[in-house]
Design an enzyme around this catalytic site. Sequence first.
Site, PDB file in Angstrom:
ATOM      1  N   GLU A 106       0.798  -1.221   0.000  1.00 35.62           N
ATOM      2  CA  GLU A 106       0.000   0.000   0.000  1.00 35.62           C
ATOM      3  C   GLU A 106       0.837   1.281   0.000  1.00 35.62           C
ATOM      4  O   GLU A 106       1.039   1.896  -1.030  1.00 35.62           O
ATOM      5  CB  GLU A 106      -0.947  -0.018   1.207  1.00 35.62           C
ATOM      6  CG  GLU A 106      -2.109   0.917   1.037  1.00 35.62           C
ATOM      7  CD  GLU A 106      -3.084   0.810   2.201  1.00 35.62           C
ATOM      8  OE1 GLU A 106      -4.003   1.636   2.239  1.00 35.62           O
ATOM      9  OE2 GLU A 106      -2.921  -0.076   3.068  1.00 35.62           O
TER      10      GLU A 106
ATOM     11  N   GLY B  89       6.002   3.564   4.630  1.00 35.34           N
ATOM     12  CA  GLY B  89       5.752   4.214   5.920  1.00 35.34           C
ATOM     13  C   GLY B  89       4.621   3.542   6.680  1.00 35.34           C
ATOM     14  O   GLY B  89       4.422   3.793   7.867  1.00 35.34           O
TER      15      GLY B  89
ATOM     16  N   ILE C  82       1.020   2.084   8.202  1.00 33.40           N
ATOM     17  CA  ILE C  82      -0.098   2.747   8.888  1.00 33.40           C
ATOM     18  C   ILE C  82       0.407   3.954   9.654  1.00 33.40           C
ATOM     19  O   ILE C  82      -0.168   5.037   9.604  1.00 33.40           O
ATOM     20  CB  ILE C  82      -0.799   1.754   9.866  1.00 33.40           C
ATOM     21  CG1 ILE C  82      -1.525   0.645   9.085  1.00 33.40           C
ATOM     22  CG2 ILE C  82      -1.774   2.492  10.777  1.00 33.40           C
ATOM     23  CD1 ILE C  82      -2.674   1.084   8.232  1.00 33.40           C
TER      24      ILE C  82
ATOM     25  N   LYS D   9      -1.308  13.194  14.894  1.00 33.11           N
ATOM     26  CA  LYS D   9      -0.636  14.276  15.643  1.00 33.11           C
ATOM     27  C   LYS D   9      -0.838  15.618  14.946  1.00 33.11           C
ATOM     28  O   LYS D   9      -0.945  16.654  15.589  1.00 33.11           O
ATOM     29  CB  LYS D   9       0.870  14.005  15.807  1.00 33.11           C
ATOM     30  CG  LYS D   9       1.213  12.745  16.557  1.00 33.11           C
ATOM     31  CD  LYS D   9       0.357  12.503  17.783  1.00 33.11           C
ATOM     32  CE  LYS D   9       0.202  11.052  18.133  1.00 33.11           C
ATOM     33  NZ  LYS D   9      -0.799  10.292  17.436  1.00 33.11           N
TER      34      LYS D   9
ATOM     35  N   GLY E  29     -14.330   2.544  22.920  1.00 29.98           N
ATOM     36  CA  GLY E  29     -12.956   2.174  23.278  1.00 29.98           C
ATOM     37  C   GLY E  29     -12.165   3.397  23.703  1.00 29.98           C
ATOM     38  O   GLY E  29     -12.194   4.430  23.028  1.00 29.98           O
TER      39      GLY E  29
ATOM     40  N   ALA F  16     -12.952   2.045  18.104  1.00 29.81           N
ATOM     41  CA  ALA F  16     -11.509   1.938  18.392  1.00 29.81           C
ATOM     42  C   ALA F  16     -11.319   0.854  19.445  1.00 29.81           C
ATOM     43  O   ALA F  16     -10.935   1.114  20.580  1.00 29.81           O
ATOM     44  CB  ALA F  16     -10.975   3.282  18.875  1.00 29.81           C
TER      45      ALA F  16
ATOM     46  N   ASP G 254       3.593  -4.887  15.081  1.00 25.40           N
ATOM     47  CA  ASP G 254       2.204  -5.158  15.478  1.00 25.40           C
ATOM     48  C   ASP G 254       1.722  -6.555  15.134  1.00 25.40           C
ATOM     49  O   ASP G 254       0.661  -6.987  15.581  1.00 25.40           O
ATOM     50  CB  ASP G 254       1.253  -4.138  14.825  1.00 25.40           C
ATOM     51  CG  ASP G 254       1.392  -2.753  15.434  1.00 25.40           C
ATOM     52  OD1 ASP G 254       2.194  -2.601  16.374  1.00 25.40           O
ATOM     53  OD2 ASP G 254       0.693  -1.827  14.981  1.00 25.40           O
TER      54      ASP G 254
ATOM     55  N   HIS H 217      16.471  24.935  34.980  1.00 28.31           N
ATOM     56  CA  HIS H 217      15.350  25.750  35.452  1.00 28.31           C
ATOM     57  C   HIS H 217      15.201  26.965  34.544  1.00 28.31           C
ATOM     58  O   HIS H 217      16.211  27.546  34.145  1.00 28.31           O
ATOM     59  CB  HIS H 217      15.640  26.221  36.890  1.00 28.31           C
ATOM     60  CG  HIS H 217      14.619  27.187  37.410  1.00 28.31           C
ATOM     61  ND1 HIS H 217      13.394  26.771  37.868  1.00 28.31           N
ATOM     62  CD2 HIS H 217      14.644  28.542  37.537  1.00 28.31           C
ATOM     63  CE1 HIS H 217      12.698  27.831  38.270  1.00 28.31           C
ATOM     64  NE2 HIS H 217      13.441  28.928  38.068  1.00 28.31           N
TER      65      HIS H 217
END
Length: 464
Positions: A37, A40, A42, A52, A180, A268, A310, A443
Amino acid sequence: MSAKSFDVIVIGAGPGGYVAAIRAAQLGKSVAIVERENLGGICLNWGCIPTKALLRSAEVFHLMHRAKEYGLSAEKVGFDLDAVVKRSRKVAGQLSGGIGHLMKKNKITVIMGEATLPAKGKVTVKTDKGTEDLTAPAIVLATGARARELPGLEADGDLVWTYRHALQADRMPKKLLVIGSGAIGIEFASFFNTLGADTTVVEVMDRILPVEDEEISAFARKAFEKQGMKIMSKAMVKKLDRAKGKVTAHIETGGKTETHDFDTVISAVGIIANTENLGLEKLGVKVERGFVVTDEYCRTGVEGLYAIGDLTNGPWLAHKASHEGVMVAEHIAGGHPHAVDPDAIAGCTYCHPQVASVGLTEAQAKEKGLKVKVGRFPFIGNGKAIALGEPEGMIKTIFDEKSGELLGAHMVGAEVTELIQGYVIGRTLETTEAELMNTVFPHPTLSEMMHESVLDAYGRALHF
């Protein structure tokens, strides 16, 4: 036609596969990568990156509404969903093109098509032009996963969406149901809720973000509800009745079923590995609960055949897949890489507020019979958080009382997805509380809260 020979063939060009291919090429191997497909996978095209981009648009929109707090003025604040989606797709396209460039640069042969494994060391690819036969002593499966669909709750792209439909939304949901509350569900709920959708989240477990530490889940839930989100935990969507422009959801909670109407549903409810039609059964690859079983070096038990990302057991995260890709390439090249430790992999959720964690939750540490010291520090005690106008959040650290080992770190609040890496490095270096206490944090930064949370575990917090 004779088969083309390579040292390594990678099947799937997501963040696991393309990284495995690059590392193998760097180590002097001849490499082919097969993708059906998008280069990169999914992550770049339909997951991590475009979501994002969407969430960044929502964050800027949210800040524009708060302009007055910062002494600024922004009038007639609005959004163009089509333009927001276009920006997200453009970002994904730019990165996908970049992968093509990396393949060329590393002299990796890219074959677009559908792969099967007819025998050990052999790959057949069905392309637009016919079939190609390839051989290699090492084959890396990196075929990823897709959205799980529950019977009766299947997506139709019109009223019921998966993440793919949500990423290319052609209309703004008015009344949205998200089924979900893992990372994907909560990120989309956060995005559409911020843009003004009346959003309800249904979670079958007793709390949202169920893999996170309980205190963090509870904090996040409060923040979401304050933003107007409705959350139903210990609840289950039993059935969806679809009509024109309307979905009636039958939601079972506390033993009784209620019906609620929505114009859009996002499902989801987890993922399913892409293991079908590869020929794995015939090769003798073990598949359990839909995922390929491997050892700690991602070996499948079939000689020369590896599986990463995955396709295998969780955590199902792009950065885990990439790291496994590097490890496997080094293993193939005869190196002795470290196995990937799942407990040293951070999870990040880019909702508002952000959530990030690494290692054991407090409950998991106690289940293991460990005596723990727990530290917490709130954002309200940090100068930079107050200056940013982001005083809501907390950082929690968990140490082994006996050894001082950092067992886990859990955060909710602004930019915690960037902060978590400090603790990840700490865990990799096997740090104890002593090194973290003796580290000088700059800081004013949000990172000072990480220091304070460690100090708090030992009764030494300075600013709270």
